[in-house]
Write an enzyme that holds these catalytic residues in place. Structure first.
Site, PDB file in Angstrom:
ATOM      1  N   GLN A 108     -15.205 116.764  26.742  1.00 17.24           N
ATOM      2  CA  GLN A 108     -14.959 117.530  25.517  1.00 17.24           C
ATOM      3  C   GLN A 108     -13.646 117.068  24.874  1.00 17.24           C
ATOM      4  O   GLN A 108     -12.764 116.530  25.530  1.00 17.24           O
ATOM      5  CB  GLN A 108     -14.894 119.030  25.846  1.00 17.24           C
ATOM      6  CG  GLN A 108     -16.212 119.595  26.357  1.00 17.24           C
ATOM      7  CD  GLN A 108     -16.082 121.058  26.768  1.00 17.24           C
ATOM      8  OE1 GLN A 108     -15.179 121.416  27.515  1.00 17.24           O
ATOM      9  NE2 GLN A 108     -16.974 121.886  26.269  1.00 17.24           N
ATOM     10  N   HIS A 137      -9.807 108.002  33.782  1.00 23.23           N
ATOM     11  CA  HIS A 137     -10.482 107.077  32.867  1.00 23.23           C
ATOM     12  C   HIS A 137     -11.151 105.983  33.680  1.00 23.23           C
ATOM     13  O   HIS A 137     -10.492 105.303  34.460  1.00 23.23           O
ATOM     14  CB  HIS A 137      -9.460 106.468  31.899  1.00 23.23           C
ATOM     15  CG  HIS A 137     -10.081 105.687  30.782  1.00 23.23           C
ATOM     16  ND1 HIS A 137     -10.649 104.460  30.968  1.00 23.23           N
ATOM     17  CD2 HIS A 137     -10.212 105.973  29.458  1.00 23.23           C
ATOM     18  CE1 HIS A 137     -11.101 104.007  29.813  1.00 23.23           C
ATOM     19  NE2 HIS A 137     -10.857 104.898  28.883  1.00 23.23           N
ATOM     20  N   ASP A 185      -7.455 107.610  24.750  1.00 23.17           N
ATOM     21  CA  ASP A 185      -7.104 106.993  26.026  1.00 23.17           C
ATOM     22  C   ASP A 185      -5.928 106.036  25.857  1.00 23.17           C
ATOM     23  O   ASP A 185      -5.917 104.943  26.401  1.00 23.17           O
ATOM     24  CB  ASP A 185      -8.303 106.251  26.627  1.00 23.17           C
ATOM     25  CG  ASP A 185      -8.983 105.329  25.628  1.00 23.17           C
ATOM     26  OD1 ASP A 185      -8.438 105.116  24.538  1.00 23.17           O
ATOM     27  OD2 ASP A 185     -10.067 104.819  25.957  1.00 23.17           O
ATOM     28  N   PRO A 213     -23.379  75.525  59.381  1.00 28.70           N
ATOM     29  CA  PRO A 213     -23.859  74.516  60.324  1.00 28.70           C
ATOM     30  C   PRO A 213     -23.263  73.157  59.970  1.00 28.70           C
ATOM     31  O   PRO A 213     -22.727  72.976  58.873  1.00 28.70           O
ATOM     32  CB  PRO A 213     -25.377  74.526  60.101  1.00 28.70           C
ATOM     33  CG  PRO A 213     -25.552  74.969  58.682  1.00 28.70           C
ATOM     34  CD  PRO A 213     -24.395  75.905  58.390  1.00 28.70           C
ATOM     35  N   CYS A 261     -20.200  68.479  74.711  1.00 26.29           N
ATOM     36  CA  CYS A 261     -18.776  68.809  74.706  1.00 26.29           C
ATOM     37  C   CYS A 261     -18.153  68.750  76.086  1.00 26.29           C
ATOM     38  O   CYS A 261     -16.959  68.465  76.229  1.00 26.29           O
ATOM     39  CB  CYS A 261     -18.542  70.177  74.074  1.00 26.29           C
ATOM     40  SG  CYS A 261     -19.554  71.492  74.792  1.00 26.29           S
ATOM     41  N   GLU A 295     -12.128  60.934  74.235  1.00 26.14           N
ATOM     42  CA  GLU A 295     -13.556  61.038  74.523  1.00 26.14           C
ATOM     43  C   GLU A 295     -14.362  60.185  73.556  1.00 26.14           C
ATOM     44  O   GLU A 295     -13.969  59.954  72.406  1.00 26.14           O
ATOM     45  CB  GLU A 295     -14.012  62.487  74.471  1.00 26.14           C
ATOM     46  CG  GLU A 295     -14.012  63.129  73.093  1.00 26.14           C
ATOM     47  CD  GLU A 295     -14.582  64.543  73.091  1.00 26.14           C
ATOM     48  OE1 GLU A 295     -15.434  64.842  73.944  1.00 26.14           O
ATOM     49  OE2 GLU A 295     -14.176  65.337  72.226  1.00 26.14           O
TER      50      GLU A 295
END
Length: 927
Positions: free
Chosen positions: A113, A131, A173, A624, A733, A829
């Site tokens: 209002q 707001h 506002d 992946p 591994c 390795e």
């Protein structure tokens, strides 16, 4: 309670006085449940509400705010003014009644209002108002309508939404800002989504905080700048017509911005319809019936999952629901079809359910309910939808979505919907998969090849693709979508929503376990297909892929499925000072996790990390290896079939340099599990520290020593020595990176090894008789170079050392001897089928242990001896996360696995792995 007051210290009374001194008399001017909840939080915080001002009843239906205050019997006066002004001037008797309340502050939540300045400025502390946007954006004549403000937020493509609590002034506002809160706008958010997820619950909290800041004299007043302010008009049906000559993203924003009110509309096959539930469509073109859309350059497609529409840039959107001009809403996939749904006959329990549903409708609509009663025509609004969904959940334990109300507006249809859901008759949206098909060994493989985000297969945001290659013949298997940084952000957002507000956040642990069991069953059902895909994509020998790559993956999911309802904390005795104390711990999931896996065991590495992560209750984004994505994407299809909620699991193939790095940098990821090289692991640790100190577990490089003593079982030592190096083509591994063989048996051992190598069949990994398949992609040249370096440094190449003379990426199993401690091959390795052998002096146990431990790695190790004392001594002294005695490669889902030193930290498998994906909370209470 009088007996306790004597024990209270004097300082508590002074604190209580201060507490009440910082409370105020408040008038609340607003409406709806937002107003009611603001009322409740202010009273809970100790403030006195001296008056409630809301709107008159509409059609005999009380506003929820009025109803809530009246029902609470708090004795607060309630006023229902139709208006506060007449012809722009305050109505004296209205202002007089307001002023008589004696408010020190006006709080205006959801105020629709126009309030006169006489009222706004009357209290000594003025007025504050909520707001629903981040001022100064989206100001103007629509300030009092939260739907309008969020409509423009969405239509403008804003990445942030939020709300402002500001000091009311003579503008609608434009007053100074007291506080603001913001939230991210998700790709397919509607006004209802943002409001229900953030603007409502956080807005209530913020209203309470704002009032307390004023009471404490700490409330800021920040003047709003004009720069950046926008002024849009009121929403109208006439302005909600879709203009198709614009990019698809603009169309999507327009449709979702108009979702529910007033509804974006267009003309399809000469029929005016409104469109709801828009999303960008990034999957392949579906098949379906073409329809003519007025103003669109090409026909739309009605397909099994909605209605496909085009922007002028060629990109597509998909619409989920359509509303006809008579108000009936149907799935877009049913456009133009007659309603063929059958009415269900209710059983005795369902008739009781119907009565409870009727009670919920009656409480909201404030009228007698018949089957023909229309929810919205009886005066209900969007907030009533939220209320109804929540009440149905509580009353009959059936979870609905807001759209279920919009699509079943009459009571009879709504009851049928609830019953269908409760019986499990509702079919979820069918997964749309664009398969890459390939016939292998007489079997048709159907392989998903797109990104998997939020339970959908989608193209990458820039439509980029790459080829995944079969290392056995270097042919292209198919094209795979290549994820971008933007795709990572979308996947993380989906995982975050699933963790925080989705069904995964509330699912019972035992039910979570059942989902994992079902997923394992589906993996077993598709194990041959998974093993074949694994074989052609990674080069794994099919029989090994079936037993280990896939078989152990299934075991892993079943093992952790059993853990789901066995994760618990402890009660802890602490110093028992008066009063009594109870201290306990809770084991909680961390949140959104990232998982990055290598190419040697594509599915098994996924399972090792993902299963424990899921069992702990987390959600995830998995990357992946770029060169081996296909089993992970096939697995994603099974995730949906198993019934996992949207967003729990997301899978993004692509390059580690951009998407892997983004996962490490992402502020919303709380844990990253990585298997790969040590240099990349170090980079991940840096990124994790700088980004948000995310938890990290790393399984990195290895140079695992295997010590073979002269008192070993030679046959066994040869057999396991072979598998320690050549298992899975050496792409393992924990492969024995360096064998130490006691001098007295060295020559015999080498001769036996070469004899066994010559028996190995190298070739087609799909053949049941093959022992050794192709190396994975671009790694072969490095293996040849590795052997060349060994020879240059003085080692002896006794077998192999080169590529096989055959098509494909095949490396000869190789043996290098006379390896000294300073050589490159003694330290690094190969990650391939290269056996590196050093001899050691007979009886020099401590000497060989020193050499074996003289490495920066510590993943695995092994020893072969018949002397149990020696075996136990050596296993104790070896500095590695796993020690094998008279065996090798014997891992099990229940046995923790992980390394020391630069082989990383953290564990996969066993109970220990759960700790990587859990956090401990300590709670202490007095009683």
């Amino acid at each position: 309670m009088m007996w306790r007051s004597a024990l209270l210290p004097k300082r508590l009374f002074s604190t209580t006085k201060e507490y009440w001194a910082n409370k105020m008399k408040i008038a609340i001017i607003g409406q709806s449940m937002f107003g009611a909840d603001t009322y409740n939080i202010l009273r809970k915080n100790g403030h006195k509400v001296v008056g409630v001002f809301t709107i008159p009843d509409v059609g005999g239906k009380q506003d929820p705010f009025r109803y809530s205050v009246s029902a609470s019997q708090d004795g607060v006066p309630v006023f229902k003014f139709k208006r506060w002004r007449l012809k722009g001037n305050p109505i004296p008797e209205v202002v007089e009644q307001y002023a008589a309340c004696g408010a020190e502050l006006n709080v205006m939540p959801f105020c629709s209002q126009f309030i006169p300045m006489d009222v706004i400025n009357h209290p000594k502390n003025g007025s504050i108002i909520y707001h629903p946007s981040l001022l100064p954006r989206h100001r103007g004549a629509s300030a009092i309508n939260w739907q309008v403000k969020n409509k423009w937020t969405l239509m403008s493509g804003d990445k942030k939404a939020g709300f402002t609590i500001f000091w009311a002034d003579d503008g609608l506002d434009t007053g100074p800002i007291l506080l603001q809160r913001d939230c991210d706008v998700k790709a397919n958010d509607t006004v209802d989504d943002i409001y229900n997820r953030f603007l409502y619950p956080e807005g209530i909290k913020a209203m309470g905080e704002a009032v307390q800041l004023i009471a404490d004299g700490k409330a800021p007043s920040i003047i709003q700048p004009e720069e950046g302010a926008t002024y849009e008009g009121i929403m109208k049906h006439s302005t909600a017509q879709i203009k198709w000559d614009q990019p698809a993203i603009n169309l999507h924003n327009f449709i979702r911005g108009n979702d529910k009110v007033p509804g974006a509309w267009t003309v399809i096959n000469d029929e005016k319809v409104q469109l709801y539930g828009s999303s960008m469509h990034r999957s392949k073109l579906p098949t379906g019936e073409h329809v003519q859309v007025k103003g669109m350059s090409q026909p739309g497609i009605v397909h099994k999952n909605g209605l496909l529409l085009y922007g002028n840039d060629g990109k597509k959107i998909n619409v989920k629901n359509i509303q006809y001009s008579d108000g009936k809403m149907v799935p877009a996939s049913k456009f133009g079809q007659a309603d063929a749904s059958e009415s269900l006959e209710l059983n005795a329990d369902e008739l009781i359910m119907k009565e409870k549903i009727s009670s919920a409708w009656g409480g909201i609509l404030n009228k007698a309910i018949e089957d023909e009663t229309d929810f919205f025509k009886s005066g209900a609004g969007s907030m009533d939808v939220v209320r109804l969904v929540e009440e149905i959940k509580q009353a009959v334990e059936v979870v609905l979505k807001s759209e279920d109300v919009y699509m079943n507006t009459t009571f009879g249809a709504f009851v049928q919907k609830v019953v269908r859901v409760s019986r499990g008759l509702e079919v979820e949206e069918e997964l749309d998969v664009d398969y890459a098909e390939k016939t292998v060994n007489g079997k048709l493989l159907k392989m998903p090849h797109q990104l998997f985000i939020n339970n959908e297969f989608v193209d990458s945001s820039n439509n980029d693709e790459y080829n995944t290659i079969n290392p056995a013949d270097e042919s292209v298997i198919c094209k795979v979508s290549k994820a971008t940084v933007e795709d990572v952000d979308e996947a993380v957002e989906a995982a975050k929503e699933a963790f925080e507000v989705g069904p995964w956040s509330t699912i019972n642990p035992r039910d979570r376990g059942q989902l994992m069991f079902k997923l394992a069953d589906l993996m077993e059902e598709h194990q041959e297909e998974l093993a074949t895909i694994e074989s052609i994509d990674s080069g794994a020998v099919y029989t090994l892929a079936l037993k280990t790559h896939v078989g152990m993956s299934i075991q892993t999911f079943r093992y952790y499925a059993g853990w789901c309802d066995k994760i618990h904390g402890k009660t802890i005795p602490i110093n028992q000072a008066s009063p009594n104390n109870l201290t306990y711990t809770k084991r909680e999931p961390i949140g959104v996790c990232a998982i990055v896996i290598p190419w040697n065991y594509p599915l098994m590495m996924l399972a090792w990390k993902m299963a424990s992560c899921l069992a702990a209750g987390n959600t995830m984004v998995l990357k992946p290896a770029q060169v081996t994505p296909l089993t992970a994407l096939k697995f994603a299809e099974l995730v949906v079939k198993a019934g996992f909620p949207k967003g729990v699991i997301n899978i993004l193939p692509g390059a580690g340099s951009n998407i892997g790095q983004r996962l490490a940098d992402h502020p919303d990821i709380r844990k990253l599990g990585f298997t790969g090289s040590t240099p990349i692991g170090k980079q991940i640790m840096k990124s994790a520290a700088v980004s948000n100190l995310k938890k990290v577990s790393l399984e990195l490089g290895g140079k695992s020593p295997l010590i073979i003593f002269s008192d070993c079982d030679m046959d066994k030592a040869v057999r396991f020595g072979m598998s320690s190096v050549f298992f899975n083509k050496g792409e393992n591994c924990i492969a024995a990176g360096r064998l130490f063989v006691e001098e007295s048996i060295h020559d015999e051992y080498v001769a036996r090894i070469i004899e066994e190598i010559k028996k190995m069949k190298i070739g087609d990994p799909l053949s049941a008789s093959t022992d050794h398949g192709p190396q994975n992609h671009a790694h072969l040249d490095k293996l040849v170079e590795y052997c060349d370096v060994a020879v240059k440094e003085g080692a002896t190449l006794v077998y192999g050392g080169k590529q096989c003379d055959m098509p494909g990426l095949f490396m000869m199993p190789s043996v290098v001897t006379d390896v000294q401690d300073h050589m490159y091959v003694a330290k690094e390795e190969s990650f391939g089928p290269v056996m590196v052998i050093s001899k050691f002096t007979d009886g020099d146990v401590d000497g060989v242990l020193k050499r074996a431990n003289n490495t920066e790695y510590g993943l695995a190790s092994g020893v072969f001896t018949k002397d149990i004392s020696k075996a136990l001594y050596v296993s104790e002294k070896l500095d590695a996360g796993t020690v094998f005695v008279n065996t090798y490669n014997k891992t099990d889902v229940a046995a923790p696995f992980g390394g020391f030193k630069q082989s990383g930290f953290g564990k996969d498998l066993g109970e220990d792995a759960l700790n990587e994906y859990l956090k401990t909370k300590t709670v202490t209470l007095e009683y």
